[in-house]
Motif scaffolding. Structure first.
Motif, PDB file in Angstrom:
ATOM      1  N   ALA A 244       3.010  10.045  -5.651  1.00  0.00           N
ATOM      2  CA  ALA A 244       1.798   9.770  -4.875  1.00  0.00           C
ATOM      3  C   ALA A 244       0.609   9.496  -5.787  1.00  0.00           C
ATOM      4  O   ALA A 244      -0.209   8.609  -5.511  1.00  0.00           O
ATOM      5  N   SER A 245       0.516  10.241  -6.893  1.00  0.00           N
ATOM      6  CA  SER A 245      -0.606  10.029  -7.823  1.00  0.00           C
ATOM      7  C   SER A 245      -0.539   8.659  -8.481  1.00  0.00           C
ATOM      8  O   SER A 245      -1.564   7.991  -8.658  1.00  0.00           O
ATOM      9  N   VAL A 246       0.673   8.206  -8.824  1.00  0.00           N
ATOM     10  CA  VAL A 246       0.837   6.883  -9.444  1.00  0.00           C
ATOM     11  C   VAL A 246       0.462   5.780  -8.454  1.00  0.00           C
ATOM     12  O   VAL A 246      -0.278   4.844  -8.787  1.00  0.00           O
ATOM     13  N   ILE A 247       0.969   5.895  -7.229  1.00  0.00           N
ATOM     14  CA  ILE A 247       0.662   4.889  -6.207  1.00  0.00           C
ATOM     15  C   ILE A 247      -0.826   4.924  -5.865  1.00  0.00           C
ATOM     16  O   ILE A 247      -1.462   3.885  -5.649  1.00  0.00           O
ATOM     17  N   GLY A 248      -1.405   6.134  -5.808  1.00  0.00           N
ATOM     18  CA  GLY A 248      -2.829   6.262  -5.529  1.00  0.00           C
ATOM     19  C   GLY A 248      -3.681   5.590  -6.587  1.00  0.00           C
ATOM     20  O   GLY A 248      -4.681   4.943  -6.286  1.00  0.00           O
ATOM     21  N   LEU A 249      -3.275   5.720  -7.845  1.00  0.00           N
ATOM     22  CA  LEU A 249      -3.997   5.065  -8.937  1.00  0.00           C
ATOM     23  C   LEU A 249      -3.889   3.548  -8.822  1.00  0.00           C
ATOM     24  O   LEU A 249      -4.887   2.831  -8.986  1.00  0.00           O
ATOM     25  N   ILE A 250      -2.683   3.045  -8.520  1.00  0.00           N
ATOM     26  CA  ILE A 250      -2.491   1.598  -8.355  1.00  0.00           C
ATOM     27  C   ILE A 250      -3.332   1.074  -7.188  1.00  0.00           C
ATOM     28  O   ILE A 250      -3.978   0.021  -7.284  1.00  0.00           O
ATOM     29  N   LEU A 251      -3.315   1.832  -6.087  1.00  0.00           N
ATOM     30  CA  LEU A 251      -4.093   1.423  -4.915  1.00  0.00           C
ATOM     31  C   LEU A 251      -5.577   1.333  -5.251  1.00  0.00           C
ATOM     32  O   LEU A 251      -6.248   0.375  -4.869  1.00  0.00           O
ATOM     33  N   ARG A 252      -6.091   2.326  -5.981  1.00  0.00           N
ATOM     34  CA  ARG A 252      -7.510   2.320  -6.306  1.00  0.00           C
ATOM     35  C   ARG A 252      -7.872   1.150  -7.212  1.00  0.00           C
ATOM     36  O   ARG A 252      -8.944   0.561  -7.089  1.00  0.00           O
ATOM     37  N   LEU A 253      -6.972   0.790  -8.128  1.00  0.00           N
ATOM     38  CA  LEU A 253      -7.193  -0.395  -8.953  1.00  0.00           C
ATOM     39  C   LEU A 253      -7.325  -1.642  -8.085  1.00  0.00           C
ATOM     40  O   LEU A 253      -8.202  -2.483  -8.306  1.00  0.00           O
ATOM     41  N   ILE A 254      -6.439  -1.754  -7.103  1.00  0.00           N
ATOM     42  CA  ILE A 254      -6.482  -2.898  -6.198  1.00  0.00           C
ATOM     43  C   ILE A 254      -7.768  -2.886  -5.379  1.00  0.00           C
ATOM     44  O   ILE A 254      -8.410  -3.927  -5.179  1.00  0.00           O
TER      45      ILE A 254
ATOM     46  N   ILE B 216       0.379  -2.304   1.189  1.00  0.00           N
ATOM     47  CA  ILE B 216       0.634  -2.026  -0.236  1.00  0.00           C
ATOM     48  C   ILE B 216       1.194  -0.621  -0.421  1.00  0.00           C
ATOM     49  O   ILE B 216       2.172  -0.409  -1.155  1.00  0.00           O
ATOM     50  N   ILE B 217       0.586   0.349   0.236  1.00  0.00           N
ATOM     51  CA  ILE B 217       1.054   1.732   0.128  1.00  0.00           C
ATOM     52  C   ILE B 217       2.492   1.855   0.616  1.00  0.00           C
ATOM     53  O   ILE B 217       3.338   2.491  -0.035  1.00  0.00           O
ATOM     54  N   SER B 218       2.780   1.245   1.747  1.00  0.00           N
ATOM     55  CA  SER B 218       4.125   1.328   2.327  1.00  0.00           C
ATOM     56  C   SER B 218       5.168   0.701   1.410  1.00  0.00           C
ATOM     57  O   SER B 218       6.231   1.281   1.168  1.00  0.00           O
ATOM     58  N   ILE B 219       4.885  -0.463   0.868  1.00  0.00           N
ATOM     59  CA  ILE B 219       5.855  -1.163   0.015  1.00  0.00           C
ATOM     60  C   ILE B 219       6.117  -0.392  -1.282  1.00  0.00           C
ATOM     61  O   ILE B 219       7.272  -0.212  -1.681  1.00  0.00           O
ATOM     62  N   PHE B 220       5.068   0.096  -1.928  1.00  0.00           N
ATOM     63  CA  PHE B 220       5.265   0.854  -3.167  1.00  0.00           C
ATOM     64  C   PHE B 220       6.034   2.152  -2.914  1.00  0.00           C
ATOM     65  O   PHE B 220       6.880   2.559  -3.722  1.00  0.00           O
ATOM     66  N   THR B 221       5.736   2.802  -1.802  1.00  0.00           N
ATOM     67  CA  THR B 221       6.445   4.044  -1.475  1.00  0.00           C
ATOM     68  C   THR B 221       7.927   3.793  -1.244  1.00  0.00           C
ATOM     69  O   THR B 221       8.789   4.539  -1.728  1.00  0.00           O
ATOM     70  N   GLU B 222       8.238   2.727  -0.513  1.00  0.00           N
ATOM     71  CA  GLU B 222       9.636   2.429  -0.234  1.00  0.00           C
ATOM     72  C   GLU B 222      10.381   1.990  -1.490  1.00  0.00           C
ATOM     73  O   GLU B 222      11.576   2.256  -1.648  1.00  0.00           O
ATOM     74  N   LEU B 223       9.681   1.353  -2.406  1.00  0.00           N
ATOM     75  CA  LEU B 223      10.304   0.986  -3.681  1.00  0.00           C
ATOM     76  C   LEU B 223      10.734   2.230  -4.458  1.00  0.00           C
ATOM     77  O   LEU B 223      11.841   2.301  -5.004  1.00  0.00           O
ATOM     78  N   ILE B 224       9.846   3.215  -4.490  1.00  0.00           N
ATOM     79  CA  ILE B 224      10.166   4.460  -5.191  1.00  0.00           C
ATOM     80  C   ILE B 224      11.319   5.179  -4.503  1.00  0.00           C
ATOM     81  O   ILE B 224      12.221   5.728  -5.150  1.00  0.00           O
TER      82      ILE B 224
ATOM     83  N   PRO C 297       9.438   9.800   1.585  1.00  0.00           N
ATOM     84  CA  PRO C 297       8.482   8.679   1.613  1.00  0.00           C
ATOM     85  C   PRO C 297       7.316   8.899   2.572  1.00  0.00           C
ATOM     86  O   PRO C 297       6.210   8.408   2.328  1.00  0.00           O
ATOM     87  N   ILE C 298       7.563   9.654   3.661  1.00  0.00           N
ATOM     88  CA  ILE C 298       6.491   9.885   4.633  1.00  0.00           C
ATOM     89  C   ILE C 298       5.374  10.724   4.014  1.00  0.00           C
ATOM     90  O   ILE C 298       4.182  10.448   4.210  1.00  0.00           O
ATOM     91  N   ILE C 299       5.766  11.738   3.251  1.00  0.00           N
ATOM     92  CA  ILE C 299       4.769  12.591   2.599  1.00  0.00           C
ATOM     93  C   ILE C 299       3.951  11.784   1.594  1.00  0.00           C
ATOM     94  O   ILE C 299       2.719  11.896   1.529  1.00  0.00           O
TER      95      ILE C 299
ATOM     96  N   SER D 293       0.836  -0.382   7.319  1.00  0.00           N
ATOM     97  CA  SER D 293       1.932   0.471   6.844  1.00  0.00           C
ATOM     98  C   SER D 293       3.242   0.133   7.542  1.00  0.00           C
ATOM     99  O   SER D 293       4.300   0.030   6.914  1.00  0.00           O
ATOM    100  N   VAL D 294       3.155  -0.059   8.857  1.00  0.00           N
ATOM    101  CA  VAL D 294       4.370  -0.366   9.623  1.00  0.00           C
ATOM    102  C   VAL D 294       4.919  -1.735   9.260  1.00  0.00           C
ATOM    103  O   VAL D 294       6.124  -1.892   8.998  1.00  0.00           O
ATOM    104  N   LEU D 295       4.062  -2.743   9.210  1.00  0.00           N
ATOM    105  CA  LEU D 295       4.539  -4.086   8.884  1.00  0.00           C
ATOM    106  C   LEU D 295       5.011  -4.175   7.434  1.00  0.00           C
ATOM    107  O   LEU D 295       5.934  -4.935   7.125  1.00  0.00           O
ATOM    108  N   GLY D 296       4.404  -3.393   6.546  1.00  0.00           N
ATOM    109  CA  GLY D 296       4.867  -3.343   5.159  1.00  0.00           C
ATOM    110  C   GLY D 296       6.271  -2.791   5.079  1.00  0.00           C
ATOM    111  O   GLY D 296       7.107  -3.278   4.304  1.00  0.00           O
TER     112      GLY D 296
END
Length: 264
Positions: free
Chosen positions: A151-161, A182-190, A199-201, A249-252
């Motif tokens: 979550a911290s890695v994705i959060g950092l990427i999101l903030r950059l975007i 973006i959040i949904s896609i990165f989470t599902e990748l992980i 992934p929900i958390i 999130s849903v469409l992602g």
């Protein structure tokens, strides 16, 4: 009071109110700031009306002439440091008036411009706080250490975007939709890589970064303060942001499953 003084009062008061509103201040705080500054600079019976997109000021001068003006607000963000600085400036001007000291228009305008142009928080600090907040929310929602780290890695990427995209004037609903996707896609990748099983958390933890918490709080405070128009407008804005995040999130998720052939 000559015409130049009246114009200076109008310009300074409206600019101060605009800074407060543009940086996350409530409607009632903006109106109070405008009237305090205008009164401290010599305006008689100042009156202000503020909505999320407009600030207005009306007052009379010492000769009984009426003056009014408005300013359109086209951008809004969150920088509570600027709100605090404007708040402190209005109090200093009031103390100066109570001490029967003449208003220094040039110094006040200079101070106001410095506040307006003051730098934002360092990008490194913003990124660190974004990663830390996502990590803490993951633990709060019952995630494991791996979930929190992801979550911290994705959060950092999101903030950059977010930092890159906020320079472009885009519709708030579209931006929320983009962030949710973006959040949904990165989470599902992980999750697909087998790193985490929650992934929900992770999605919920990262989404908390862009949830319109300040807009919701301001809407409630404006309604309680009696500013029903502004409160309702802010509440609608918060609803649109939340709807964009949810839909994105849903469409992602479905877009990711369409590419990989797996619905996670």
């Amino acid at each position: 009071m000559n015409k130049n003084h009246a114009e200076s009062i109008t310009d300074i008061a409206l600019k101060a109110g605009s800074i407060v509103l543009e940086n996350g201040g409530e409607t009632y705080r903006t109106e109070d700031t405008i009237m305090r500054i205008a009164s401290s600079l010599g305006a008689v019976s100042p009156s202000s009306f503020v909505t999320p997109t407009v600030v207005m000021l009306s007052f009379t001068d010492t000769e009984g002439n009426h003056h009014s003006a408005m300013r359109r607000i086209k951008q809004r963000g969150v920088n509570l440091r600027k709100v605090a600085l404007i708040n402190a400036l209005s109090r200093r001007l009031e103390k100066r008036k109570k001490a029967d000291k003449a208003a220094d228009f040039l110094q006040t305008a200079y101070t106001l411009e410095r506040i307006h142009r003051s730098p934002k928080y360092p990008v490194s600090a913003v990124l660190f706080c974004a990663a830390l907040s996502s990590l803490c929310f993951a633990f709060m929602f019952g995630g494991t250490f791996k979930d929190a780290l992801a979550a911290s890695v994705i959060g950092l990427i999101l903030r950059l975007i977010v930092i890159k995209v906020e320079k472009i004037s885009l519709n708030v609903f579209f931006l929320s939709f983009l962030y949710g996707g973006i959040i949904s896609i990165f989470t599902e990748l992980i999750f697909l890589c087998g790193y985490t099983g929650s992934p929900i958390i992770i999605t919920s933890a990262v989404l908390m970064q862009v949830v319109p918490g300040l807009a919701i709080v301001n809407a409630i405070r404006d309604i309680i303060a009696g500013d029903l128009v502004s409160g309702a407008a802010r509440a609608l804005e918060a609803f649109m942001i939340a709807a964009g995040l949810s839909l994105g999130s849903v469409l992602g998720l479905f877009a990711f499953s369409g590419i990989t052939g797996v619905l996670l």
